[in-house]
Design a protein around this motif. Structure first.
Motif, PDB file in Angstrom:
ATOM      1  N   SER A  19       0.842  -1.215   0.000  1.00 18.01           N
ATOM      2  CA  SER A  19       0.000   0.000   0.000  1.00 18.01           C
ATOM      3  C   SER A  19       0.872   1.258   0.000  1.00 18.01           C
ATOM      4  O   SER A  19       0.824   2.083   0.923  1.00 18.01           O
ATOM      5  N   THR A  20       1.667   1.407  -1.023  1.00 16.15           N
ATOM      6  CA  THR A  20       2.561   2.556  -1.175  1.00 16.15           C
ATOM      7  C   THR A  20       2.510   3.029  -2.617  1.00 16.15           C
ATOM      8  O   THR A  20       1.800   2.456  -3.449  1.00 16.15           O
ATOM      9  N   ARG A  21       3.284   4.079  -2.920  1.00 15.94           N
ATOM     10  CA  ARG A  21       3.360   4.557  -4.299  1.00 15.94           C
ATOM     11  C   ARG A  21       3.985   3.503  -5.207  1.00 15.94           C
ATOM     12  O   ARG A  21       3.613   3.392  -6.381  1.00 15.94           O
ATOM     13  N   ILE A  22       4.945   2.772  -4.660  1.00 17.86           N
ATOM     14  CA  ILE A  22       5.558   1.689  -5.442  1.00 17.86           C
ATOM     15  C   ILE A  22       4.506   0.640  -5.787  1.00 17.86           C
ATOM     16  O   ILE A  22       4.462   0.117  -6.898  1.00 17.86           O
ATOM     17  N   GLY A  23       3.633   0.343  -4.814  1.00 10.80           N
ATOM     18  CA  GLY A  23       2.552  -0.607  -5.056  1.00 10.80           C
ATOM     19  C   GLY A  23       1.621  -0.137  -6.145  1.00 10.80           C
ATOM     20  O   GLY A  23       1.192  -0.917  -7.005  1.00 10.80           O
ATOM     21  N   LEU A  24       1.301   1.155  -6.137  1.00 14.16           N
ATOM     22  CA  LEU A  24       0.440   1.722  -7.186  1.00 14.16           C
ATOM     23  C   LEU A  24       1.113   1.641  -8.545  1.00 14.16           C
ATOM     24  O   LEU A  24       0.467   1.310  -9.549  1.00 14.16           O
ATOM     25  N   PHE A  25       2.415   1.930  -8.578  1.00 15.65           N
ATOM     26  CA  PHE A  25       3.163   1.844  -9.839  1.00 15.65           C
ATOM     27  C   PHE A  25       3.157   0.412 -10.365  1.00 15.65           C
ATOM     28  O   PHE A  25       2.916   0.176 -11.565  1.00 15.65           O
ATOM     29  N   LEU A  26       3.412  -0.565  -9.491  1.00 14.84           N
ATOM     30  CA  LEU A  26       3.417  -1.974  -9.896  1.00 14.84           C
ATOM     31  C   LEU A  26       2.029  -2.396 -10.382  1.00 14.84           C
ATOM     32  O   LEU A  26       1.904  -3.161 -11.345  1.00 14.84           O
ATOM     33  N   PHE A  27       0.999  -1.883  -9.714  1.00 16.19           N
ATOM     34  CA  PHE A  27      -0.374  -2.197 -10.126  1.00 16.19           C
ATOM     35  C   PHE A  27      -0.635  -1.712 -11.549  1.00 16.19           C
ATOM     36  O   PHE A  27      -1.201  -2.442 -12.371  1.00 16.19           O
ATOM     37  N   ILE A  28      -0.222  -0.487 -11.848  1.00 13.54           N
ATOM     38  CA  ILE A  28      -0.417   0.077 -13.192  1.00 13.54           C
ATOM     39  C   ILE A  28       0.342  -0.746 -14.233  1.00 13.54           C
ATOM     40  O   ILE A  28      -0.175  -1.033 -15.319  1.00 13.54           O
ATOM     41  N   VAL A  29       1.572  -1.151 -13.889  1.00 14.17           N
ATOM     42  CA  VAL A  29       2.380  -1.963 -14.803  1.00 14.17           C
ATOM     43  C   VAL A  29       1.688  -3.291 -15.087  1.00 14.17           C
ATOM     44  O   VAL A  29       1.586  -3.727 -16.249  1.00 14.17           O
ATOM     45  N   ILE A  30       1.191  -3.958 -14.041  1.00 18.39           N
ATOM     46  CA  ILE A  30       0.527  -5.257 -14.206  1.00 18.39           C
ATOM     47  C   ILE A  30      -0.736  -5.117 -15.048  1.00 18.39           C
ATOM     48  O   ILE A  30      -1.024  -5.960 -15.911  1.00 18.39           O
ATOM     49  N   VAL A  31      -1.492  -4.055 -14.834  1.00 16.80           N
ATOM     50  CA  VAL A  31      -2.715  -3.828 -15.624  1.00 16.80           C
ATOM     51  C   VAL A  31      -2.362  -3.622 -17.094  1.00 16.80           C
ATOM     52  O   VAL A  31      -3.036  -4.153 -17.990  1.00 16.80           O
ATOM     53  N   TYR A  82      -9.147  -6.061  -8.744  1.00 17.58           N
ATOM     54  CA  TYR A  82     -10.350  -5.678  -7.994  1.00 17.58           C
ATOM     55  C   TYR A  82     -10.036  -5.533  -6.506  1.00 17.58           C
ATOM     56  O   TYR A  82     -10.461  -4.563  -5.856  1.00 17.58           O
ATOM     57  N   ASN A  83      -9.312  -6.492  -5.953  1.00 16.95           N
ATOM     58  CA  ASN A  83      -8.955  -6.441  -4.536  1.00 16.95           C
ATOM     59  C   ASN A  83      -8.127  -5.207  -4.203  1.00 16.95           C
ATOM     60  O   ASN A  83      -8.311  -4.583  -3.157  1.00 16.95           O
ATOM     61  N   PHE A  84      -7.206  -4.859  -5.107  1.00 14.31           N
ATOM     62  CA  PHE A  84      -6.335  -3.707  -4.843  1.00 14.31           C
ATOM     63  C   PHE A  84      -7.114  -2.394  -4.941  1.00 14.31           C
ATOM     64  O   PHE A  84      -6.971  -1.511  -4.091  1.00 14.31           O
ATOM     65  N   VAL A  85      -7.941  -2.269  -5.966  1.00 14.14           N
ATOM     66  CA  VAL A  85      -8.667  -1.011  -6.199  1.00 14.14           C
ATOM     67  C   VAL A  85      -9.690  -0.749  -5.089  1.00 14.14           C
ATOM     68  O   VAL A  85      -9.807   0.378  -4.581  1.00 14.14           O
ATOM     69  N   PHE A  86     -10.437  -1.781  -4.690  1.00  8.90           N
ATOM     70  CA  PHE A  86     -11.510  -1.599  -3.716  1.00  8.90           C
ATOM     71  C   PHE A  86     -11.079  -1.917  -2.278  1.00  8.90           C
ATOM     72  O   PHE A  86     -11.883  -1.793  -1.349  1.00  8.90           O
ATOM     73  N   GLY A  87      -9.822  -2.352  -2.106  1.00  8.59           N
ATOM     74  CA  GLY A  87      -9.323  -2.622  -0.764  1.00  8.59           C
ATOM     75  C   GLY A  87      -9.980  -3.803  -0.089  1.00  8.59           C
ATOM     76  O   GLY A  87      -9.955  -3.930   1.141  1.00  8.59           O
ATOM     77  N   ASN A  88     -10.590  -4.671  -0.871  1.00  2.35           N
ATOM     78  CA  ASN A  88     -11.263  -5.858  -0.339  1.00  2.35           C
ATOM     79  C   ASN A  88     -10.446  -7.096  -0.705  1.00  2.35           C
ATOM     80  O   ASN A  88     -10.449  -7.533  -1.852  1.00  2.35           O
ATOM     81  N   LYS A  89      -9.740  -7.649   0.258  1.00  2.00           N
ATOM     82  CA  LYS A  89      -8.831  -8.754  -0.024  1.00  2.00           C
ATOM     83  C   LYS A  89      -9.479 -10.134   0.126  1.00  2.00           C
ATOM     84  O   LYS A  89      -8.806 -11.145  -0.048  1.00  2.00           O
ATOM     85  N   SER A  90     -10.758 -10.164   0.429  1.00  2.00           N
ATOM     86  CA  SER A  90     -11.406 -11.457   0.665  1.00  2.00           C
ATOM     87  C   SER A  90     -11.787 -12.133  -0.647  1.00  2.00           C
ATOM     88  O   SER A  90     -12.014 -11.486  -1.668  1.00  2.00           O
ATOM     89  N   ILE A  91     -11.835 -13.451  -0.590  1.00  2.00           N
ATOM     90  CA  ILE A  91     -12.328 -14.260  -1.705  1.00  2.00           C
ATOM     91  C   ILE A  91     -13.117 -15.409  -1.104  1.00  2.00           C
ATOM     92  O   ILE A  91     -12.687 -16.023  -0.118  1.00  2.00           O
ATOM     93  N   SER A  92     -14.273 -15.687  -1.639  1.00  3.74           N
ATOM     94  CA  SER A  92     -15.126 -16.732  -1.075  1.00  3.74           C
ATOM     95  C   SER A  92     -14.498 -18.105  -1.242  1.00  3.74           C
ATOM     96  O   SER A  92     -13.605 -18.305  -2.075  1.00  3.74           O
TER      97      SER A  92
END
Length: 312
Positions: A19-31, A82-92
């Motif tokens: 949950s940092t700027r590096i995390g956001l950068f990595l998220f954008i790269v993965i997308v 989805y988990n990263f954007v909405f902050g919901n890490k759960s999965i059924s």
């Protein structure tokens, strides 16, 4: 949220991004990688379907590889994003089981399909006069169907066992998807028998195929060396080196992850290796096959010319 009680059936995926700027950068790269993989594999499937010059066993198998990669990366990345954007890490519990099933099915099917592609090149170069007999449409369909069926059977066995294990510890999975070995650390029973079956499956679906492909390419390289045509040697070498690159990118990190005993594994290293065979490889495959293949590039030019002609 991570302190789930034992009565909850949901799992928690810690994910890949901090949950940092590096995390956001990595998220954008993965997308971006995900979008490139979707575009590349869809383009490859459509190109092979539309261009009659690519209606050969080799490209039919390649279209199946693109189809598997398309589904493979789609099984992992959308839920992670989805988990990263909405902050919901759960999965059924059911969602985790479905993700695990499709991941193992597609992973096993791709591992076996790569053997079929290696056999195709082996027959084409070492036995060119027998190619139309050994690699006819029926054989191709049997290879593809067999890959999907074997992958599904293996996946059913592992998923059924893993989701019948009692999980009496924390339900927090230190991974970005429901990877069975990562889930075993949460079990409240001895899982050495199951870990042994994972080892056997890895040998059968990854190590053994990789050895067979390696030996087939040794034969292929020897055959290429004896070719009198310089152009034929270049074409054969280009095709085989392309496939060997794809094989190495897929098998090596996958096998390295699953062959190591639990005591030598770390969540950080497992996640880094998983990124390679679940996200990067599906994106790289269409790029490797298009940029290093003159026939695919030619088909792309013809498609672009037809599209331009229609617009005019």
């Amino acid at each position: 949220m991570e302190n789930y009680t034992q009565t909850s059936t949901d799992f928690i995926l810690l994910g890949l991004f901090p949950s940092t700027r590096i995390g956001l950068f990595l998220f954008i790269v993965i997308v971006l990688v995900f979008l490139m993989a979707l575009f590349g594999n869809l383009s490859m499937i459509l190109l092979i379907f539309l261009d009659t010059h690519l209606h050969t066993p080799m490209y039919f198998l390649l279209s199946q590889l693109s189809l598997i990669d398309l589904n493979y990366i789609s099984t992992i990345v959308p839920k992670m994003a989805y988990n990263f954007v909405f902050g919901n890490k759960s999965i059924s519990f059911i969602g985790c089981g479905a993700q695990s099933f499709f991941f193992l099915t597609l992973g096993g099917a791709e591992a076996l399909l790569l053997i079929s592609m290696a056999y195709d090149r082996y027959v084409a170069i070492c036995f060119p006069l027998h190619y139309s007999i050994r690699m006819n449409k029926k054989v191709c369909m049997l290879m593809i169907t067999g890959s999907w069926i074997m992958g599904s059977i293996n996946s059913c066995a592992h998923t059924a066992y893993a989701f019948h294990i009692p999980y009496c510890r924390s339900r927090t999975i230190n991974h970005f998807f429901c990877d069975v070995p990562a889930m075993l650390t949460l079990a409240c029973m001895d899982t050495w028998v199951y870990e042994y079956t994972v080892f056997v499956s890895t040998i059968l679906f990854l190590v053994f195929p990789f050895i067979c492909i390696t030996f087939s390419y040794i034969r292929v390289l020897l055959a290429i060396c004896h070719m009198q045509s310089t152009e034929g040697r270049k074409k054969a070498y280009s095709t085989c080196s392309t496939h060997l690159t794809v094989v190495t990118f897929y098998y090596v990190p996958f096998a390295y992850t699953y062959l190591r005993p639990r005591s030598l594994r770390s969540p950080t290293e497992d996640k880094a290796l998983a990124v390679f065979y679940t996200i990067l490889t599906p994106m790289l495959n269409p790029i490797i096959y298009s940029l290093r293949n003159k026939e695919v590039m030619g088909a792309m030019r013809r498609s672009i010319q037809r599209a331009c002609f229609v617009k005019m």
